[in-house]
Design a protein around this motif. Structure first.
Motif, PDB file in Angstrom:
ATOM      1  N   UNK A 263      61.867  -4.743  13.138  1.00  0.00           N
ATOM      2  CA  UNK A 263      62.069  -3.357  12.706  1.00  0.00           C
ATOM      3  C   UNK A 263      61.630  -3.198  11.264  1.00  0.00           C
ATOM      4  N   UNK A 264      61.989  -4.151  10.412  1.00  0.00           N
ATOM      5  CA  UNK A 264      61.573  -4.110   9.014  1.00  0.00           C
ATOM      6  C   UNK A 264      60.044  -4.162   8.901  1.00  0.00           C
ATOM      7  N   UNK A 265      59.395  -4.995   9.724  1.00  0.00           N
ATOM      8  CA  UNK A 265      57.935  -5.095   9.676  1.00  0.00           C
ATOM      9  C   UNK A 265      57.283  -3.772  10.057  1.00  0.00           C
ATOM     10  N   UNK A 266      57.849  -3.097  11.074  1.00  0.00           N
ATOM     11  CA  UNK A 266      57.234  -1.852  11.535  1.00  0.00           C
ATOM     12  C   UNK A 266      57.587  -0.660  10.658  1.00  0.00           C
ATOM     13  N   UNK A 267      58.836  -0.568  10.191  1.00  0.00           N
ATOM     14  CA  UNK A 267      59.275   0.588   9.417  1.00  0.00           C
ATOM     15  C   UNK A 267      59.120   0.367   7.911  1.00  0.00           C
ATOM     16  N   UNK A 268      59.176  -0.887   7.480  1.00  0.00           N
ATOM     17  CA  UNK A 268      59.099  -1.186   6.063  1.00  0.00           C
ATOM     18  C   UNK A 268      60.394  -0.920   5.326  1.00  0.00           C
ATOM     19  N   UNK A 269      61.496  -0.813   6.063  1.00  0.00           N
ATOM     20  CA  UNK A 269      62.803  -0.560   5.458  1.00  0.00           C
ATOM     21  C   UNK A 269      63.886  -0.996   6.440  1.00  0.00           C
ATOM     22  N   UNK A 270      65.081  -1.273   5.892  1.00  0.00           N
ATOM     23  CA  UNK A 270      66.216  -1.579   6.761  1.00  0.00           C
ATOM     24  C   UNK A 270      66.600  -0.347   7.557  1.00  0.00           C
ATOM     25  N   UNK A 271      66.859  -0.533   8.848  1.00  0.00           N
ATOM     26  CA  UNK A 271      67.276   0.562   9.725  1.00  0.00           C
ATOM     27  C   UNK A 271      68.579   0.151  10.409  1.00  0.00           C
ATOM     28  N   UNK A 272      69.672   0.848  10.154  1.00  0.00           N
ATOM     29  CA  UNK A 272      70.903   0.527  10.888  1.00  0.00           C
ATOM     30  C   UNK A 272      70.764   0.932  12.342  1.00  0.00           C
TER      31      UNK A 272
ATOM     32  N   UNK B  84      75.029 -12.000  23.681  1.00  0.00           N
ATOM     33  CA  UNK B  84      75.658 -13.297  23.913  1.00  0.00           C
ATOM     34  C   UNK B  84      76.728 -13.231  24.990  1.00  0.00           C
ATOM     35  N   UNK B  85      77.585 -12.191  24.937  1.00  0.00           N
ATOM     36  CA  UNK B  85      78.684 -12.090  25.880  1.00  0.00           C
ATOM     37  C   UNK B  85      78.577 -10.915  26.822  1.00  0.00           C
ATOM     38  N   UNK B  86      77.434 -10.235  26.823  1.00  0.00           N
ATOM     39  CA  UNK B  86      77.247  -9.083  27.687  1.00  0.00           C
ATOM     40  C   UNK B  86      76.182  -8.161  27.121  1.00  0.00           C
ATOM     41  N   UNK B  87      75.910  -7.111  27.853  1.00  0.00           N
ATOM     42  CA  UNK B  87      74.879  -6.170  27.426  1.00  0.00           C
ATOM     43  C   UNK B  87      75.384  -5.260  26.313  1.00  0.00           C
ATOM     44  N   UNK B  88      74.449  -4.859  25.453  1.00  0.00           N
ATOM     45  CA  UNK B  88      74.707  -3.876  24.413  1.00  0.00           C
ATOM     46  C   UNK B  88      73.688  -2.756  24.548  1.00  0.00           C
ATOM     47  N   UNK B  89      74.080  -1.585  24.076  1.00  0.00           N
ATOM     48  CA  UNK B  89      73.181  -0.439  24.041  1.00  0.00           C
ATOM     49  C   UNK B  89      72.881  -0.121  22.592  1.00  0.00           C
ATOM     50  N   UNK B  90      71.602   0.015  22.274  1.00  0.00           N
ATOM     51  CA  UNK B  90      71.188   0.199  20.888  1.00  0.00           C
ATOM     52  C   UNK B  90      70.314   1.438  20.740  1.00  0.00           C
ATOM     53  N   UNK B  91      70.444   2.071  19.565  1.00  0.00           N
ATOM     54  CA  UNK B  91      69.527   3.139  19.175  1.00  0.00           C
ATOM     55  C   UNK B  91      69.514   3.215  17.657  1.00  0.00           C
ATOM     56  N   UNK B  92      68.582   3.971  17.113  1.00  0.00           N
ATOM     57  CA  UNK B  92      68.465   4.168  15.663  1.00  0.00           C
ATOM     58  C   UNK B  92      69.669   4.981  15.182  1.00  0.00           C
ATOM     59  N   UNK B  93      70.518   4.373  14.347  1.00  0.00           N
ATOM     60  CA  UNK B  93      71.748   5.039  13.900  1.00  0.00           C
ATOM     61  C   UNK B  93      71.475   6.169  12.916  1.00  0.00           C
TER      62      UNK B  93
ATOM     63  N   UNK C  92      57.747  -8.914  23.087  1.00  0.00           N
ATOM     64  CA  UNK C  92      58.887  -8.195  23.663  1.00  0.00           C
ATOM     65  C   UNK C  92      59.735  -7.572  22.561  1.00  0.00           C
ATOM     66  N   UNK C  93      60.009  -8.343  21.509  1.00  0.00           N
ATOM     67  CA  UNK C  93      60.818  -7.824  20.406  1.00  0.00           C
ATOM     68  C   UNK C  93      60.082  -6.707  19.668  1.00  0.00           C
ATOM     69  N   UNK C  94      58.776  -6.829  19.555  1.00  0.00           N
ATOM     70  CA  UNK C  94      57.991  -5.769  18.908  1.00  0.00           C
ATOM     71  C   UNK C  94      58.060  -4.484  19.722  1.00  0.00           C
ATOM     72  N   UNK C  95      58.017  -4.603  21.045  1.00  0.00           N
ATOM     73  CA  UNK C  95      58.105  -3.424  21.912  1.00  0.00           C
ATOM     74  C   UNK C  95      59.494  -2.796  21.828  1.00  0.00           C
ATOM     75  N   UNK C  96      60.528  -3.639  21.780  1.00  0.00           N
ATOM     76  CA  UNK C  96      61.897  -3.122  21.659  1.00  0.00           C
ATOM     77  C   UNK C  96      62.075  -2.396  20.334  1.00  0.00           C
ATOM     78  N   UNK C  97      61.568  -2.962  19.251  1.00  0.00           N
ATOM     79  CA  UNK C  97      61.684  -2.324  17.936  1.00  0.00           C
ATOM     80  C   UNK C  97      60.940  -0.993  17.921  1.00  0.00           C
ATOM     81  N   UNK C  98      59.778  -0.971  18.544  1.00  0.00           N
ATOM     82  CA  UNK C  98      58.994   0.266  18.591  1.00  0.00           C
ATOM     83  C   UNK C  98      59.758   1.348  19.353  1.00  0.00           C
TER      84      UNK C  98
END
Length: 790
Positions: A343-352, A243-252, A224-230
């Protein structure tokens, strides 16, 4: 230095020492943080008998043994202990000895006059992080790993005492291994109420967005985490149950993804918070000193405002839209950390990653899976859900470092509902706060119990969130208010609620002026009594004369205040429209200073000719206008006069750009005058400054220099008024309050200038300077008035 065991041996082996028994009632954050096993270990160290027990009023300890050992135990108890513990008080009582030989941990007792402090949610600790990345550990890759030192607390608690059956974890029966940890006083997970593992605990679920939503059955957590990172790396938007509610994420760093999130969320320009993998990644985005790293990595893990690093290319421009600070946070849960590892495993770099509240703009964050799938269906492409219910929604906190210390701008996850000691009597009141950045405050046994950040009370959804949180906190802390406190503004939803609530219950309703509440909040936080000089600068506050105040100098105590000085009022043309269009306020200042806009002034606000002429007429004829002394509106006006921003997409945008553009070099202040009126407050006349700004514009002086000179002028104004008031009152303590003091340039300048003149300066740190701190001030004023019999 002696080891713990050798100290215990020495104390316990003293011959002839008399035995005693003592009862301790410990108050503070001492439940759900590993306090009882700590007490058990301490008792064993000093060879003491007795018990420790959670109760609804605190933790009760009875200890029996030789007198030197008892004294050593009592001295060590509040000093050592688990990282989340905070002892605020300890009552002691001598008892007859019972001759016991064992020290035991008793089951919790929920009877009695219930009042215990509830622990806040805490970020994942280093020990748990090590386990989830250890392939040989049974919690390897487990997204809900926690222990007594970390994990969910406030967001899952339903009642006190804090035991598993009274949390949202009661539906997850522990497996034998987890139960063994839970029952072992020597284990890090002894009585860790959310304790779980992949065998018995909550699980992740992946759902693809669209209509109908597609649930992905049979996937493991790593899959699941691999699919989310992809999905994130492909530019998609992921809704993430935190933890306290939903968040929305994207590649910054992906401009197209950030633009898409803005369009779907209807959040056009307000900066997004960014999550990065670690402190090193945070340093690549912003200037980050030791104090900021400490705050970023603290158990609270707030969003920390950092000055953006020159040339940092890791963020798309659309993340901050020209604002020179970035809100940066580190992973707060195992889920976040595992996602960044993937994300680091798939991209090979830190991604904000942009990590923003999971809601449509200005609505409460979603916490329920089915509700999120409905409300966020038009925003998210992928949903990462889990089956641990969230009882109380809690947004991310926001803070920054000012003068080496943390200053909270939004008090929520990690800080709420941590109480503040007021010490103003035992009366129980409800203070309803203001309209924007709302929080409320309940009082109980001398404590101020502030809610988490609730948002702007401008829609029914947020008002329902207010009432829901109030009901829960009343139940959790067993508070029955005898009075309700409100702002004077007749149009605030919080005011309407307070008056209706008081009427329905036949109780007293107490009105507290907005700026008095700001200063009282600062006084309460710093436990100041007597009178102070208060500088309350903000955008909008309803004055006792029915006008809009906001640039106020008060001689203030908790019971009452005197308005000693204020900025010369100008007219707001069109009310709230002027707040959204600062050029209208700039025009008001120009007409006040010149009588007309000078023909040779290079100022073109971008408004249509008809709109411009209409507003000029409104100001000249006082049609649909209201006077205001607002400092916040002054900052907006100067931002427009310098050409930085003529309209705003969110509150404070123009002022933030003005502060951010200010040159770092020292530049001389502009001129101003003081108008003394017998029997009335002194007025600060800024017309000379406006004329000089116009002159600088004619000479093509840069916005950076104009902004620097403007800030210097504001510091001079505050210093001069405080000097005059000290001369007439003898007061040398100055409390700063109101949203304008989130401006670090202004705050630092005032502190430096006033301290050089011998003043003692106080400003809000543990509660927001903005309207998020109003409720604490309202509560303090109400308690002081009740204690005085008013």
């Amino acid at each position: 230095m002696q080891s713990k065991s050798s100290i215990g041996d020495q104390v316990g082996d003293q011959p002839g020492a008399a035995s005693s028994r003592r009862r301790l009632l410990v108050r503070g954050v001492v439940q759900g943080v590993g306090f009882r096993p700590y007490v058990h270990q301490l008792a064993q160290r000093y060879r003491l008998a007795g018990f420790v027990q959670n109760t609804a009023t605190g933790v009760v300890i009875e200890i029996e043994g030789e007198q030197p050992a008892l004294a050593a135990f009592v001295a060590a108890l509040p000093v050592e202990g688990p990282p989340l513990m905070r002892v605020d008080g300890m009552e002691q009582e001598d008892l007859p000895t019972l001759g016991g030989v064992e020290f035991v941990i008793r089951e919790s007792d929920a009877s009695g006059d219930a009042f215990a402090l509830v622990p806040t949610d805490a970020c994942v600790c280093a020990a748990c992080l090590a386990e989830i990345h250890d392939q040989g550990n049974r919690r390897f890759g487990y997204a809900f790993t926690n222990c007594t030192h970390c994990g969910p607390r406030y967001s899952i608690i339903e009642d006190v005492p804090y035991d598993r059956p009274l949390t949202t974890m009661r539906g997850f029966a522990m497996c034998a291994s987890c139960q063994s940890e839970y029952e072992d006083p020597s284990d890090r997970r002894f009585h860790a109420q959310p304790n779980a593992c992949p065998v018995c605990g909550p699980r992740l679920e992946l759902v693809h967005g669209g209509n109908p939503q597609q649930r992905c059955e049979g996937l493991s957590s790593p899959e699941i985490l691999a699919e989310a990172a992809r999905a994130l790396l492909e530019g998609k938007i992921v809704a993430w149950k935190g933890l306290g509610g939903f968040q929305l994420a994207c590649d910054a760093g992906n401009a197209a993804a950030v633009r898409l999130l803005r369009e779907r969320k209807h959040r056009l320009e307000k900066p997004f918070a960014v999550m990065v993998a670690n402190a090193a990644a945070a340093r690549s985005l912003g200037e980050c000193d030791e104090a900021e790293v400490t705050l970023l990595t603290s158990p609270q893990r707030p969003i920390v405002l950092l000055e953006r690093r020159e040339g940092a290319g890791h963020l798309a421009d659309e993340v901050c839209f020209g604002i020179p600070v970035a809100g940066v946070m580190l992973p707060s849960t195992p889920m976040h950390d595992l996602l960044f590892a993937e994300v680091m495993r798939q991209r090979g770099a830190d991604v904000p990653l942009v990590m923003t509240s999971g809601n449509l703009s200005e609505e409460p964050i979603a916490i329920d899976n089915d509700a999120a799938l409905r409300s966020l269906a038009e925003i998210a492409d992928v949903f990462v859900l889990h089956d641990r219910p969230i009882h109380t929604r809690v947004d991310d906190s926001v803070a920054r470092i000012v003068e080496g210390s943390p200053m909270l701008l939004r008090r929520a996850r990690g800080y709420a509902p941590e109480p503040l000691w007021l010490g103003l009597g035992d009366a129980e009141v409800l203070a309803c706060g203001g309209e924007q950045k709302n929080t409320f405050c309940l009082t109980r046994k001398g404590w101020g119990l502030m809610s988490q950040h609730l948002g702007d009370l401008e829609n029914l959804e947020t008002m329902a969130f207010f009432e829901e949180t109030l009901e829960r906190m009343q139940r959790l802390f067993h508070v029955s208010p005898r009075a309700v406190v409100h702002d004077l503004h007749p149009g605030y939803m919080s005011t309407h609620f307070a008056k209706r609530w008081a009427c329905e219950r036949g109780m007293q309703a107490i009105g507290v002026q907005h700026h008095h509440a700001h200063i009282a909040a600062c006084m309460a936080e710093h436990r100041l009594t007597g009178e102070v000089l208060g500088v309350a600068w903000d955008g909008t506050g309803y004055g006792e004369d029915g006008t809009i105040w906001g640039g106020e100098f008060l001689v203030s105590g908790l019971v009452g205040f005197q308005r000693a000085a204020h900025l010369r009022p100008v007219l707001l043309a069109g009310g709230d429209t002027a707040v959204r269009e600062p050029w209208r306020i700039a025009l008001a200042y120009l007409q006040d200073a010149f009588g007309e806009v000078p023909e040779d002034l290079a100022w073109r606000p971008g408004a249509s000719s008809s709109a411009f002429e209409t507003v000029k007429t409104m100001l000249q004829r006082r049609i649909n206008t209201i006077p205001t002394s607002s400092a916040g509106r002054l900052f907006d006006a100067v931002a427009s006069l310098t050409g930085l921003r003529h309209t705003v997409a969110f509150e404070g945008q123009a002022a933030m750009l003005l502060e951010g553009s200010s040159a770092s070099a020292i530049h001389p202040a502009y001129s101003f005058a003081l108008e003394e009126c017998a029997g009335a407050a002194t007025q600060v006349d800024l017309r000379p400054m406006i004329r000089e700004i116009a002159g600088d514009r004619r000479l093509n002086v840069t916005p950076a220099i104009i902004a620097a000179r403007f800030h210097a002028t504001m510091v001079d104004v505050i210093t001069e008024i405080c000097l005059r008031l000290r001369s007439s009152t003898g007061l040398d303590r100055v409390c700063l309050g109101g949203g304008c003091f989130q401006n670090v340039t202004l705050l630092r300048g005032c502190r430096s200038a006033l301290e050089q003149q011998g003043f003692h300066i106080y400003w809000p740190q543990r509660v927001p300077a903005n309207d998020g701190g109003l409720a604490l001030g309202q509560a303090a004023v109400a308690l002081a008035r009740i204690a005085a019999g008013l």
